[in-house]
Design a protein around this motif. Structure first.
Motif, PDB file in Angstrom:
ATOM      1  N   THR A 210     -30.152 -24.026  -2.123  1.00 47.06           N
ATOM      2  CA  THR A 210     -30.215 -25.066  -3.156  1.00 47.06           C
ATOM      3  C   THR A 210     -28.840 -25.622  -3.497  1.00 47.06           C
ATOM      4  O   THR A 210     -28.721 -26.375  -4.474  1.00 47.06           O
ATOM      5  CB  THR A 210     -30.872 -24.502  -4.428  1.00 47.06           C
ATOM      6  OG1 THR A 210     -30.072 -23.425  -4.951  1.00 47.06           O
ATOM      7  CG2 THR A 210     -32.265 -23.980  -4.137  1.00 47.06           C
ATOM      8  N   ALA A 231     -30.423 -29.443   1.280  1.00 47.75           N
ATOM      9  CA  ALA A 231     -30.621 -29.948  -0.074  1.00 47.75           C
ATOM     10  C   ALA A 231     -29.967 -31.312  -0.250  1.00 47.75           C
ATOM     11  O   ALA A 231     -30.526 -32.204  -0.907  1.00 47.75           O
ATOM     12  CB  ALA A 231     -30.057 -28.947  -1.082  1.00 47.75           C
ATOM     13  N   ALA A 251     -38.058 -30.808   1.165  1.00 43.40           N
ATOM     14  CA  ALA A 251     -38.266 -29.884   0.053  1.00 43.40           C
ATOM     15  C   ALA A 251     -39.255 -28.778   0.431  1.00 43.40           C
ATOM     16  O   ALA A 251     -39.039 -27.602   0.111  1.00 43.40           O
ATOM     17  CB  ALA A 251     -38.767 -30.642  -1.172  1.00 43.40           C
ATOM     18  N   LEU A 254     -37.578 -26.309   2.687  1.00 44.50           N
ATOM     19  CA  LEU A 254     -36.691 -25.427   1.936  1.00 44.50           C
ATOM     20  C   LEU A 254     -37.475 -24.311   1.253  1.00 44.50           C
ATOM     21  O   LEU A 254     -37.047 -23.154   1.242  1.00 44.50           O
ATOM     22  CB  LEU A 254     -35.912 -26.233   0.898  1.00 44.50           C
ATOM     23  CG  LEU A 254     -34.727 -27.051   1.406  1.00 44.50           C
ATOM     24  CD1 LEU A 254     -34.179 -27.951   0.303  1.00 44.50           C
ATOM     25  CD2 LEU A 254     -33.635 -26.137   1.929  1.00 44.50           C
TER      26      LEU A 254
END
Length: 280
Positions: A210, A231, A251, A254
């Motif tokens: 992040t 990110a 996203a 991740l």
């Protein structure tokens, strides 16, 4: 009594995650109407020739920051768990970087490392006057250094708590047997901190996915794409290119990557019962 916490988790955790997952199959510019796009967003992102490099940089930041932070955090945690006269004051000083904003830290280091007006130019130190943020290899090293500088205090506190859970009788018995401090560290402290190391490593590895504000302010992903992590790629796709669908795909990737790494580290850590017995 669990219901309020469960509701908060569902509203602020599960619902946004489901929304991002659905948005990864849609087209949206952030303002206009949302239209279904099927798997086109996923094909666009997964077939992007720059994606492997972005993933590679993300793992480089993750692995290198772990290699720097873990030993230094462990040593500082062991030191702060001792009985030094100024231990409490030192603990406060070591904790200061964690209290600062990542953006403020990035601005400060960016100014300090400026080859023309930074610390090196002011003190006439040739080594510090390099173009730290303009060279791809140096820029990545600077990111690793700044990230480690900021988060080592947090992990030092985790190790400090873990060391204080180790029975003092183990060290007393080792001293009677003639073991020195270095031998005690490797034979008692490190093995007893196994689950603390797993916990710290999980927070470190998942948290590295992040990293955005510090890298965005410090290098903006440059020079070129040398420090462009996933990110930051998500931000640039979603808020600079107004491609919320592909950004949502990043996203989701991740989340899946963080979940996989967390489960892997948990498996390496062994059973929960053993971790509770250690007190980590």
């Amino acid at each position: 009594m669990v219901i309020p916490a469960l509701l908060i988790f569902v509203v602020f955790g599960v619902v946004p995650l489901l929304g991002v997952l659905l948005l990864s199959f849609a087209q949206w510019d952030g303002l206009g109407p949302i239209s279904l796009a099927g798997l086109s967003n996923w094909r666009t992102v997964l077939n992007d020739p720059g994606l492997p490099h972005t993933v590679l940089v993300t793992f480089e930041v993750m692995i290198l920051s772990w290699l720097v932070q873990t030993p230094l955090s462990l040593l500082l945690g062991v030191f702060l768990a001792g009985r030094q006269r100024y231990r409490a004051l030192l603990a406060v000083l070591y904790f200061i970087p964690l209290l600062l904003s990542s953006a403020a830290i990035a601005i400060t280091y960016k100014a300090l490392l400026d080859p023309n007006f930074g610390l090196g130019a002011g003190l006439k130190i040739g080594f510090l006057t390099q173009d730290w943020l303009g060279n791809s290899n140096l820029a990545l090293g600077v990111v690793i250094f700044v990230v480690s500088w900021q988060f080592i205090p947090f992990h030092s506190l985790i190790y400090q708590g873990g060391v204080r859970q180790i029975p003092a009788t183990m060290y007393e018995a080792a001293s009677i047997d003639g073991a020195g401090r270095i031998r005690q560290f490797f034979s008692i402290t490190v093995p007893q901190l196994k689950y603390t190391i797993i916990t710290s490593s999980t927070l470190m590895v998942v948290g590295s996915l992040t990293f955005f504000d510090l890298i965005f302010v410090l290098t903006a992903g440059g020079p070129g794409d040398a420090t462009r992590v996933l990110a930051l790629d998500m931000y640039k796709r979603g808020f600079q290119a107004n491609l919320m669908g592909p950004a949502s795909v990043i996203a989701v990737l991740l989340v899946l990557l963080g979940l996989a790494l967390a489960l892997l580290l948990r498996r390496l850590g062994g059973s929960t019962t053993a971790s509770q017995q250690e007190g980590a």
